[in-house]
Enzyme design. Structure first.
Site, PDB file in Angstrom:
ATOM      1  N   ASN A 476      31.685  56.411  40.525  1.00  0.00           N
ATOM      2  CA  ASN A 476      30.653  55.429  40.142  1.00  0.00           C
ATOM      3  C   ASN A 476      30.395  55.269  38.652  1.00  0.00           C
ATOM      4  O   ASN A 476      29.844  54.258  38.235  1.00  0.00           O
ATOM      5  CB  ASN A 476      29.327  55.797  40.824  1.00  0.00           C
ATOM      6  N   TYR A 477      30.740  56.267  37.840  1.00  0.00           N
ATOM      7  CA  TYR A 477      30.358  56.209  36.425  1.00  0.00           C
ATOM      8  C   TYR A 477      31.524  56.273  35.448  1.00  0.00           C
ATOM      9  O   TYR A 477      31.349  56.000  34.271  1.00  0.00           O
ATOM     10  CB  TYR A 477      29.373  57.343  36.093  1.00  0.00           C
TER      11      TYR A 477
END
EC number: 5.6.2.1
Length: 519
Positions: A476-477
């Site tokens: 996600n990051y």
């Protein structure tokens, strides 16, 4: 005691978790018993009045036996189940969007069970109810064939909203949050959204120095509101804190983000552990995960915090002139599309890139390079506070791994003795045959040394990962192009970093990034 079907089903949920530490927690047991009693008949309620007097062992043994039976299934039986699942996938696993056949992500609605939550969630072990067709909203085109609900039932609603990306939605009963069925991460629309997210973070890279200079100036502002906003932004940037969202009193766990920090969540130390101006944080963040950190900060930040805390009670807001709305509007003014999450994505990705440059040694073999990758990823997970409880099988798996290491060391010692003996023979015999034996023994020693190193690297990696969840930041990051470029540069197979599902999700990055890619 023979239970009514509803009460029996809920009891089985608890029995399946009997070996887990969750079932020893007081809040877990209290919530379970309260919800279980709601499913009982009046007669059952009169008899079952104390959870600690209930023995779930027989049920637990039954499910363990079922699990064991599954493991012992023949290849043919497992193949039959696989074929049945593939039939379901063909029927429910695809949709047509903009004339493209797209794979749907998990098309099965979560079955009923006990809510676990993360950290010490106050609602842990409450009953997640079975969703019925009457709870389900379908979203499709006006001209599409609407899927049929089960006989005797109807959908809550059929919508035709082309401005959203979900296909099905419902509201779960524990937190009242809306759940969705979406397209598979490998779908075109998901890939485009992913790409846009990382491009926004790359745009922040171009103006982050200007933003940092601005908030440093704002620490000296005459307006208290501006000072508070600037200190909060510093924490969001430096510590990758979430902004924090408003929520109704008592509705969910007492979790906070940066803007909703209270005085009781921080301690100020003019000097601590040989460092000056240290801020000690201790609060529950998202999913009730504890955030605990001691951070040296700049002197002006420290002085501002002292000012913000003056004449306040522990339960008072630290940033009483600030909320997420004010902060988000300010972020939008600084850069279009900028949110607190963009800072997390930017800082996570830039940290990975820097760590990979520092930790990767060109002359290391592939297992050692992968250890370096995991260490770089771990630095990001620590920054983002992605924790997990150690897996309950951790000690056992470490013991098994250590046994393999010990056995490999014994094999290596034997192989080295054999090599020494072969060299001694070669000195005496001095013929081609003994030379060949020496070469063969040398290769055996090298092979065992590599195998031993691989096992030892694995043990180090597993130990360091015990309480850190690497998956969240990785999916996600972290701009996947950084990882792809690193793999291409050092000749690491992509599948060593991303599994099959992750490779599908990041197919756009695998195609796009070359070894010179810079975030």
């Amino acid at each position: 005691m023979k239970l009514s079907p509803k009460a029996e089903e809920v009891a089985t949920f608890f029995a399946k978790m009997l070996d887990h530490e969750y079932t020893t927690k007081e809040i877990f047991r209290k919530n379970f018993f309260k919800d279980w009693r709601k499913e009982m008949t009046n007669e059952e309620k009169n008899i079952i009045t104390n959870l600690s007097k209930c023995d779930f062992n027989q049920m637990s043994q039954y499910f363990k036996a079922q699990s064991e039976a599954w493991k012992q299934m023949s290849k043919e039986e497992k193949q039959k189940i696989k074929e049945e699942n593939e039939k379901l996938l063909k029927e429910y696993g695809f949709c047509v969007m903009d004339n493209h056949r797209e794979r749907i992500a998990n098309f099965k609605i979560e079955p009923p069970g006990l809510f676990r939550g993360r950290g010490n969630h106050p609602k842990m072990d409450m009953l997640k109810r079975r969703m019925m067709p009457e709870d389900i909203i379908i979203n499709c085109s006006k001209d599409a064939k609407v899927p049929s609900p089960p006989p005797g039932h109807k959908w809550k609603e059929v919508r035709h909203d082309n401005k959203v990306t979900w296909l099905v939605s419902w509201t779960e009963n524990i937190q009242g949050s809306i759940k969705y069925i979406m397209l598979n991460p490998s779908s075109r629309i998901k890939g485009e959204k992913d790409w846009q997210k990382y491009e926004t973070a790359r745009r922040l890279k171009k103006c982050v120095d200007k933003i940092r200079n601005q908030y440093r100036e704002d620490w000296k502002s005459k307006e208290m509101k501006v000072r508070q906003r600037a200190v909060a932004l510093y924490f969001i940037d430096k510590l990758a804190l979430r902004a924090g969202n408003e929520k109704e009193e008592g509705e969910t766990a007492d979790t906070v983000g940066c803007c909703s920090l209270r005085v009781e969540h921080i301690n100020l130390h003019p000097e601590l552990d040989g460092q000056e101006y240290v801020v000690e944080f201790d609060f529950l963040g998202k999913d009730s995960i504890r955030y605990y950190n001691k951070v040296p900060v700049e002197k002006r930040v420290f002085k501002n915090l002292q000012l913000f805390m003056e004449n306040k009670q522990p339960e008072d807001d630290l940033f009483d002139r600030l909320n997420t709305g004010i902060l988000n509007k300010h972020l939008q003014d600084l850069m279009e599309g900028l949110t607190a999450k963009v800072f997390r994505t930017y800082n996570a990705s830039i940290t990975l890139q820097q760590q990979l440059k520092e930790l990767t040694a060109p002359d290391e073999n592939i297992p050692a390079k992968i250890l370096s990758y995991n260490r770089a990823n771990r630095a990001v997970a620590i920054l983002c506070n992605h924790q997990r409880a150690p897996p309950k099988t951790f000690e056992k798996s470490m013991m098994n791994l250590q046994s393999k290491i010990d056995a490999k060391k014994d094999q290596l010692a034997d192989a080295r003795r054999d090599l020494k003996s072969a060299k001694a023979d070669a000195k005496v015999m001095k013929d081609a045959k003994t030379k060949k034996v020496v070469e063969s023994k040398k290769k055996a020693v090298q092979r065992l040394e590599e195998q031993l190193m691989k096992l030892e690297v694995q043990a180090t990696d597993r130990e360091e990962n015990k309480q850190i969840a690497l998956g969240t930041s990785k999916l996600n990051y972290l701009d996947p192009r950084i990882s792809v470029a690193w793999c291409k540069k050092w000749g690491i197979p992509i599948e060593k970093i991303y599994n099959k599902t992750q490779r599908e999700k990041f197919a756009w990055a695998i195609d796009m990034a070359d070894e010179d890619y810079e975030f």
